[in-house]
Enzyme design. Structure first.
Site, PDB file in Angstrom:
ATOM      1  N   TYR A   1      25.343  34.213 -29.221  1.00 25.82           N
ATOM      2  CA  TYR A   1      26.749  33.421 -29.269  1.00 25.82           C
ATOM      3  C   TYR A   1      27.509  32.713 -28.011  1.00 25.82           C
ATOM      4  CZ  TYR A   1      30.318  30.588 -32.707  1.00 25.82           C
ATOM      5  OH  TYR A   1      30.937  29.834 -33.085  1.00 25.82           O
TER       6      TYR A   1
ATOM      7  N   ASP B   1      16.768  17.823 -36.221  1.00 25.25           N
ATOM      8  CA  ASP B   1      16.547  19.159 -35.796  1.00 25.25           C
ATOM      9  C   ASP B   1      17.154  18.429 -33.728  1.00 25.25           C
ATOM     10  OD1 ASP B   1      16.445  21.453 -33.964  1.00 25.25           O
ATOM     11  OD2 ASP B   1      14.479  21.805 -34.866  1.00 25.25           O
TER      12      ASP B   1
ATOM     13  N   ILE C   1      19.229  19.943 -39.798  1.00 23.07           N
ATOM     14  CA  ILE C   1      17.739  20.502 -40.383  1.00 23.07           C
ATOM     15  C   ILE C   1      17.357  20.598 -41.672  1.00 23.07           C
ATOM     16  CG2 ILE C   1      18.288  23.212 -40.344  1.00 23.07           C
ATOM     17  CD1 ILE C   1      16.196  22.634 -37.639  1.00 23.07           C
ATOM     18  N   ARG C   2      18.784  21.202 -42.533  1.00 21.89           N
ATOM     19  CA  ARG C   2      18.324  20.955 -43.904  1.00 21.89           C
ATOM     20  C   ARG C   2      17.905  19.799 -44.356  1.00 21.89           C
ATOM     21  NH1 ARG C   2      22.610  24.561 -46.660  1.00 21.89           N
ATOM     22  NH2 ARG C   2      23.464  24.170 -44.485  1.00 21.89           N
TER      23      ARG C   2
HETATM   24  P1  NAD Z   1      27.382  26.200 -39.918  1.00 21.88           P
HETATM   25  O1  NAD Z   1      26.781  27.248 -39.566  1.00 21.88           O
HETATM   26  O2  NAD Z   1      28.062  26.648 -41.963  1.00 21.88           O
HETATM   27  O3  NAD Z   1      26.348  25.058 -40.215  1.00 21.88           O
HETATM   28  C1  NAD Z   1      25.343  25.017 -38.727  1.00 21.88           C
HETATM   29  C2  NAD Z   1      25.083  23.877 -39.087  1.00 21.88           C
HETATM   30  O4  NAD Z   1      23.552  23.518 -38.409  1.00 21.88           O
HETATM   31  C3  NAD Z   1      23.903  24.498 -40.635  1.00 21.88           C
HETATM   32  O5  NAD Z   1      24.450  23.207 -41.657  1.00 21.88           O
HETATM   33  C4  NAD Z   1      22.615  24.301 -40.317  1.00 21.88           C
HETATM   34  O6  NAD Z   1      21.441  24.024 -41.397  1.00 21.88           O
HETATM   35  C5  NAD Z   1      22.904  23.434 -38.879  1.00 21.88           C
HETATM   36  N1  NAD Z   1      21.498  23.888 -37.894  1.00 21.88           N
HETATM   37  C6  NAD Z   1      20.640  25.267 -37.721  1.00 21.88           C
HETATM   38  N2  NAD Z   1      19.981  24.885 -36.506  1.00 21.88           N
HETATM   39  C7  NAD Z   1      20.292  23.610 -36.864  1.00 21.88           C
HETATM   40  C8  NAD Z   1      19.073  22.589 -36.103  1.00 21.88           C
HETATM   41  N3  NAD Z   1      18.642  22.911 -34.781  1.00 21.88           N
HETATM   42  N4  NAD Z   1      19.313  21.388 -36.004  1.00 21.88           N
HETATM   43  C9  NAD Z   1      20.336  20.653 -36.630  1.00 21.88           C
HETATM   44  N5  NAD Z   1      21.483  21.793 -37.611  1.00 21.88           N
HETATM   45  C10 NAD Z   1      20.604  23.065 -37.622  1.00 21.88           C
HETATM   46  O7  NAD Z   1      28.100  26.310 -39.444  1.00 21.88           O
HETATM   47  P2  NAD Z   1      30.111  25.996 -38.485  1.00 21.88           P
HETATM   48  O8  NAD Z   1      31.252  27.388 -39.209  1.00 21.88           O
HETATM   49  O9  NAD Z   1      30.065  24.351 -39.727  1.00 21.88           O
HETATM   50  O10 NAD Z   1      29.633  25.572 -36.942  1.00 21.88           O
HETATM   51  C11 NAD Z   1      29.785  24.442 -36.353  1.00 21.88           C
HETATM   52  C12 NAD Z   1      30.443  24.890 -34.876  1.00 21.88           C
HETATM   53  O11 NAD Z   1      32.031  25.140 -35.283  1.00 21.88           O
HETATM   54  C13 NAD Z   1      29.543  25.318 -34.953  1.00 21.88           C
HETATM   55  O12 NAD Z   1      29.357  24.780 -33.225  1.00 21.88           O
HETATM   56  C14 NAD Z   1      29.942  26.848 -35.041  1.00 21.88           C
HETATM   57  O13 NAD Z   1      30.079  27.425 -33.493  1.00 21.88           O
HETATM   58  C15 NAD Z   1      31.916  26.500 -35.053  1.00 21.88           C
HETATM   59  N6  NAD Z   1      32.674  27.471 -34.747  1.00 21.88           N
HETATM   60  C16 NAD Z   1      32.882  27.597 -36.406  1.00 21.88           C
HETATM   61  C17 NAD Z   1      34.036  29.012 -36.922  1.00 21.88           C
HETATM   62  C18 NAD Z   1      33.689  29.259 -38.300  1.00 21.88           C
HETATM   63  O14 NAD Z   1      34.593  30.309 -38.379  1.00 21.88           O
HETATM   64  N7  NAD Z   1      32.701  28.244 -39.368  1.00 21.88           N
HETATM   65  C19 NAD Z   1      34.151  29.704 -35.892  1.00 21.88           C
HETATM   66  C20 NAD Z   1      34.225  29.513 -34.791  1.00 21.88           C
HETATM   67  C21 NAD Z   1      32.833  27.860 -34.005  1.00 21.88           C
HETATM   68  N1  SER Z   2      33.897  32.148 -37.325  1.00 24.26           N
HETATM   69  C1  SER Z   2      32.451  32.272 -36.209  1.00 24.26           C
HETATM   70  C2  SER Z   2      31.860  33.217 -36.634  1.00 24.26           C
HETATM   71  O1  SER Z   2      32.467  34.519 -36.865  1.00 24.26           O
HETATM   72  C3  SER Z   2      33.855  32.206 -35.130  1.00 24.26           C
HETATM   73  O2  SER Z   2      32.790  31.616 -33.482  1.00 24.26           O
HETATM   74  O3  SER Z   2      30.755  32.618 -35.592  1.00 24.26           O
END
Ligand code: NAD
Ligand code: SER
Length: 316
Positions: free
Chosen positions: A144, A54, A37-38
């Site tokens: 979440y 988006d 989205i960015r």
């Molecule tokens: P993040 O927050 O770093 O990145 C998410 C991205 O989604 C951001 O760049 C944001 O700009 C984008 N975004 C937000 N709204 C949007 C929209 N409407 N359309 C398009 N893009 C949009 O998250 P992440 O850590 O990279 O997580 C990726 C996946 O892994 C997610 O499903 C998250 O729930 C899952 N997850 C992450 C972790 C972790 O520790 N990072 C742990 C468990 C699960």
């Molecule tokens: N790292 C993620 C959070 O803290 C776990 O899904 O939201």
């Protein structure tokens, strides 16, 4: 074999940014479209095709998939736990409607493998806290977590009833050196490294005895692509694989960093994220992932801390 044409959503995020780079290395830069989205910028924009997308805009999702002849999706766009508690409606909209748009596209446009991550946030306080089983109680207390459980169930429905090939992993907290985390509860396990290198001190937003499952980014990327590449015949589960690598308390992490930076000082000032962390497991049983698609982590706490500090020091 059909050429993979891959879409990564949320590609500017913590996981999406590094995942996109690895997918481009493996499958060819021109075959991996990074969207967020960015507006994608930096290395991501320079190394291959990019677009603004988006995921809640259904028409835009379908148009972009058709335009780039996408057949594989890594759906990383989401709102994480801490941001989600501040804005539950946004969390529901992005995580649920965004995922439904991707799942519908998978069916209606006859796409191949779709990866949609879940999280340890799918669990809750009633779930066994240690060695959390694959099949267990899923009663999360965050918006979440609610979206993650709904996403798993919906994914299963689309696989069993609509013939989609959707796969998912319950990631633990991810530790990484390239892109900062985006508003989760496990962010302290990344922030602490930056502060150790920059300031020699850190105020941690969870208690020192808080134990959560974690994983280093190279293992996260390996698990994600390995699951996408796994033989479908071997997958008895689909959208909810438990995944484990590390389990440590905030104090354990501090001690490990102090082996490299002896004067590092950490104080503990729990905020609203403590209550979220307290509902999540301490350790995970990932035997289904190990048996069904050969998952095994490469990084332990010692090697993760050493590598993180080397990478951040090289950039400071
Ligand atoms: P993040 O927050 O770093 O990145 C998410 C991205 O989604 C951001 O760049 C944001 O700009 C984008 N975004 C937000 N709204 C949007 C929209 N409407 N359309 C398009 N893009 C949009 O998250 P992440 O850590 O990279 O997580 C990726 C996946 O892994 C997610 O499903 C998250 O729930 C899952 N997850 C992450 C972790 C972790 O520790 N990072 C742990 C468990 C699960
Ligand atoms: N790292 C993620 C959070 O803290 C776990 O899904 O939201």
């Amino acid at each position: 074999m059909t050429q993979k044409k891959i879409l990564v959503t949320g590609a500017m995020g913590q996981i999406g940014s590094e995942l996109t780079e690895e997918l481009r290395r493996r499958y060819g830069s021109e075959n991996v479209v990074a969207t967020d989205i960015r507006k994608p910028d930096g290395k991501l924009a320079e190394s291959g095709p990019c677009d603004v997308l988006d995921v809640t805009d259904r028409a835009a999702v379908f148009t972009l998939i058709k335009k780039h002849e996408i057949n594989t999706i890594y759906h990383m766009a989401a709102i994480l736990s801490a941001t989600g508690e501040k804005n539950p409606a946004l969390c529901w909209n992005v995580n649920m409607n965004g995922s439904i748009n991707i799942m519908d596209a998978a069916v209606e446009l006859d796409l191949g493998t779709i990866i949609i991550p879940s999280s340890i946030a799918a669990f809750g306080p009633e779930t066994p806290r240690f060695d959390t089983p694959q099949e267990t109680i899923l009663k999360p207390k965050t918006m979440y977590g609610v979206t993650k459980v709904c996403g798993e169930l919906l994914g299963d429905y689309y696989v069993k009833n609509l013939g989609a090939d959707i796969r998912g992993l319950r990631y633990p907290g991810i530790i990484s050196s390239e892109t900062l985390p985006g508003g989760g509860t496990t962010d302290y396990a990344v922030d602490i490294f930056y502060k150790a290198v920059e300031d020699g001190k850190y105020t941690c937003f969870v208690r020192e005895d808080t134990m959560l499952p974690m994983m280093y980014m190279p293992d996260c990327i390996k698990a994600t692509i390995d699951l996408a590449e796994a033989d479908k015949e071997n997958l008895l589960h689909c959208c909810e694989y438990n995944l484990s690598a590390l389990s440590f308390t905030a104090a354990n992490l501090t001690e490990e960093i102090k082996k490299h930076i002896p004067d590092f000082k950490v104080s503990y000032q729990p905020d609203f994220r403590q209550a979220i962390a307290d509902t999540w497991p301490a350790s995970i049983d990932d035997s289904a992932a190990r048996q069904e698609w050969g998952w095994a982590p490469d990084w332990d706490l010692e090697s993760t801390v050493k590598d993180m500090l080397e990478k951040l020091r090289a950039r400071s």
